[in-house]
Design an enzyme around this catalytic site. Structure first.
Site, PDB file in Angstrom:
ATOM      1  N   GLU A 274      -5.511 -16.532   8.023  1.00  0.00           N
ATOM      2  CA  GLU A 274      -6.290 -17.072   6.891  1.00  0.00           C
ATOM      3  C   GLU A 274      -5.584 -16.764   5.572  1.00  0.00           C
ATOM      4  O   GLU A 274      -6.112 -16.044   4.722  1.00  0.00           O
ATOM      5  CB  GLU A 274      -7.687 -16.431   6.866  1.00  0.00           C
ATOM      6  CG  GLU A 274      -8.507 -16.610   8.121  1.00  0.00           C
ATOM      7  CD  GLU A 274      -9.775 -15.738   8.125  1.00  0.00           C
ATOM      8  OE1 GLU A 274      -9.983 -14.955   7.171  1.00  0.00           O
ATOM      9  OE2 GLU A 274     -10.536 -15.837   9.087  1.00  0.00           O
ATOM     10  N   GLY A 276      -4.243 -16.844   1.822  1.00  0.00           N
ATOM     11  CA  GLY A 276      -4.630 -17.426   0.536  1.00  0.00           C
ATOM     12  C   GLY A 276      -3.505 -17.235  -0.458  1.00  0.00           C
ATOM     13  O   GLY A 276      -2.651 -18.108  -0.679  1.00  0.00           O
ATOM     14  N   CYS A 339     -15.011 -10.462 -26.565  1.00  0.00           N
ATOM     15  CA  CYS A 339     -15.451  -9.209 -27.186  1.00  0.00           C
ATOM     16  C   CYS A 339     -15.667  -8.121 -26.139  1.00  0.00           C
ATOM     17  O   CYS A 339     -16.798  -7.691 -25.883  1.00  0.00           O
ATOM     18  CB  CYS A 339     -16.712  -9.469 -27.983  1.00  0.00           C
ATOM     19  SG  CYS A 339     -16.378 -10.617 -29.307  1.00  0.00           S
TER      20      CYS A 339
HETATM   21  C1  PLP Z   1     -12.095 -13.212   5.125  1.00  0.00           C
HETATM   22  C2  PLP Z   1     -10.916 -13.453   4.264  1.00  0.00           C
HETATM   23  N1  PLP Z   1      -9.898 -14.184   4.756  1.00  0.00           N
HETATM   24  C3  PLP Z   1      -8.805 -14.451   4.017  1.00  0.00           C
HETATM   25  C4  PLP Z   1      -8.666 -13.978   2.730  1.00  0.00           C
HETATM   26  C5  PLP Z   1      -7.431 -14.315   1.960  1.00  0.00           C
HETATM   27  O1  PLP Z   1      -6.720 -13.215   1.576  1.00  0.00           O
HETATM   28  P1  PLP Z   1      -5.327 -13.402   0.814  1.00  0.00           P
HETATM   29  O2  PLP Z   1      -5.554 -14.304  -0.333  1.00  0.00           O
HETATM   30  O3  PLP Z   1      -4.982 -12.032   0.375  1.00  0.00           O
HETATM   31  O4  PLP Z   1      -4.365 -13.976   1.799  1.00  0.00           O
HETATM   32  C6  PLP Z   1      -9.694 -13.198   2.176  1.00  0.00           C
HETATM   33  C7  PLP Z   1      -9.555 -12.649   0.816  1.00  0.00           C
HETATM   34  O5  PLP Z   1      -9.993 -11.617   0.454  1.00  0.00           O
HETATM   35  C8  PLP Z   1     -10.849 -12.937   2.963  1.00  0.00           C
HETATM   36  O6  PLP Z   1     -11.860 -12.212   2.484  1.00  0.00           O
END
Ligand code: PLP
Length: 412
Positions: A274, A276, A339
């Site tokens: 997964e 990101g 602020c």
């Molecule tokens: C369940 C889950 N999957 C994937 C990610 C993606 O993580 P990253 O952006 O560090 O790859 C996150 C981010 O916190 C997450 O909570």
């Protein structure tokens, strides 16, 4: 890859001069490189030697529809953490069987939408959530596919706020006994199918050993679940691969996948990740204009409402002047107009800049725009996608009217 480079002393995104983007679209503005997003995603997609393995892009890191569409086209699935993100993924035509729904607090309505759309899996994070999913599936006379998100008790390092896989973190289920009992329960339910096991140990991980350890703990648990009579379809090891916010070199997606596929050798389950940040972070910058110079401060027109990471996590981003001049570089604190003393984009940044200059906050593609807010009634920035020498506005700058139109009953 780095899509942001100086050409003749002018910082470009691919072939477009960032000063020109600032004058055409104004500031603050998020600018993303299509090439960087594509290449980063392909580094996952093309590294899998098992074609059933899948990278589900973590929508929370950058959720603009044009970006999601692009990532779908290069072969990513999606990891979503809310009904809103699921809606985004479905609205760009993502295959529901490429959508994983994580998160500790899924509402009944979000669960219903996931079941009706027949998504690949709910990553279940508590016993109560599982019972809720079952009850909703029963009412709909449908079957819900679930995975249990377990907590492998691994400290992946990094900032406390982005470490998620230790006992005591709010994510996942920690007790092996509970997980095995739940698995047995699922195997007997006509409205549930257990398709996987999931975990996510944190973010900004630069040590592949943590992933290996996570894989081993996942295998041990999957084997215990197999003994109950459940053959899992996939093992989801989450996201979290770190990126470089400076010039250090860290493991890349190819390194991660070759390390994990080696661990997976001989196993029947497919691997899901997964990612990101490792796809979106270095594909974006935040452009901002220097409004004032006061003492050691550069006061710019972007603020913590536009990029929260420095205030929230003490995250450090490189900040470059888009015009490389020959002025002396001095140490500056780069702060916004909000602020709050915590409103800063960078501290102790060595930079040469004058009032009205445009700065680029680098590596801002992940957890940048998505965390922005209207704090201090500041309209959110626009988002622009660059492809070669072309620019495309992919989100309009918010107006004050956009903000005020949500407020009602002025005459009461
Ligand atoms: C369940 C889950 N999957 C994937 C990610 C993606 O993580 P990253 O952006 O560090 O790859 C996150 C981010 O916190 C997450 O909570």
């Amino acid at each position: 890859m780095d899509a942001f480079k100086y050409k003749e002393n002018k910082l470009h995104c691919e072939d477009v001069n960032l000063s020109k983007i600032a004058s055409s679209f104004g500031t603050p503005a998020y600018v993303y490189s299509k090439k960087a997003l594509t290449e980063n995603a392909l580094m996952y997609v093309n590294s899998f030697t098992n074609p059933d393995n899948m990278a589900c892009f973590s929508v929370k890191s950058l959720s603009n529809l044009s970006v999601l569409k692009l990532l779908k086209e290069v072969g990513c699935g999606f990891d979503v953490v809310s009904g809103g993100e699921m809606h985004r993924a479905l609205s760009i035509g993502a295959d529901p069987k490429s959508i994983i729904f994580s998160g500790v607090g899924k509402s009944s309505d979000e669960i219903k939408q996931g079941i009706l759309n027949k998504i690949l899996s709910f990553n279940v994070e508590s016993v109560s959530e599982l019972y809720k999913i079952e009850a909703i599936a029963k009412k709909l006379q449908m079957n819900a596919s679930v995975s249990i998100r377990f907590n492998p008790d691994i400290d992946s390092g990094g900032h406390d706020y982005i470490t998620t896989g230790r006992k005591g973190d709010k994510f996942g289920i920690s007790s092996i006994e509970d997980i095995l009992n739940l698995s047995t329960y699922i195997s007997k339910s006509p409205n549930l199918s257990m398709v996987g096991l999931a975990c996510h140990i944190g973010s900004q991980i630069i040590n592949l050993e943590s992933y290996k350890e996570t894989a081993q703990r996942t295998f041990e648990l999957a084997d215990q679940i197999f003994d109950i009579g459940i053959e899992l379809e996939f093992l989801d090891l989450g996201g979290g691969l770190g990126v470089s916010y400076d010039s250090n070199i860290h493991p890349n997606p190819e390194d991660l996948i070759s390390c994990l596929e080696l661990e997976f050798k001989g196993r029947k389950e497919r691997l899901i990740l997964e990612p990101g940040r490792s796809i979106s972070a270095n594909a974006g910058v935040l452009l901002t204009k220097v409004e004032y110079i006061k003492d050691e401060f550069l006061i710019v027109d972007a603020a913590m409402n536009d990029l929260l990471r420095p205030s929230l996590y003490q995250a450090k981003h490189e900040i470059w002047n888009v015009e490389k001049g020959d002025g002396n570089k001095v140490i500056r604190n780069i702060v916004g107009p909000i602020c709050e003393s915590s409103d800063f984009l960078g501290k102790n940044i060595k930079i040469s800049a004058e009032e009205d200059d445009i700065l680029a906050v680098r590596t801002a593609g992940a957890y940048g725009f998505v965390m922005s807010s209207n704090y201090n009634t500041r309209p959110r920035a626009c988002e622009i996608l660059v492809e070669g020498n072309q620019t495309k506005l992919i989100r309009k700058r918010e107006s004050l009217e956009n903000i005020l139109e949500m407020e009602l009953n002025l005459n009461d």
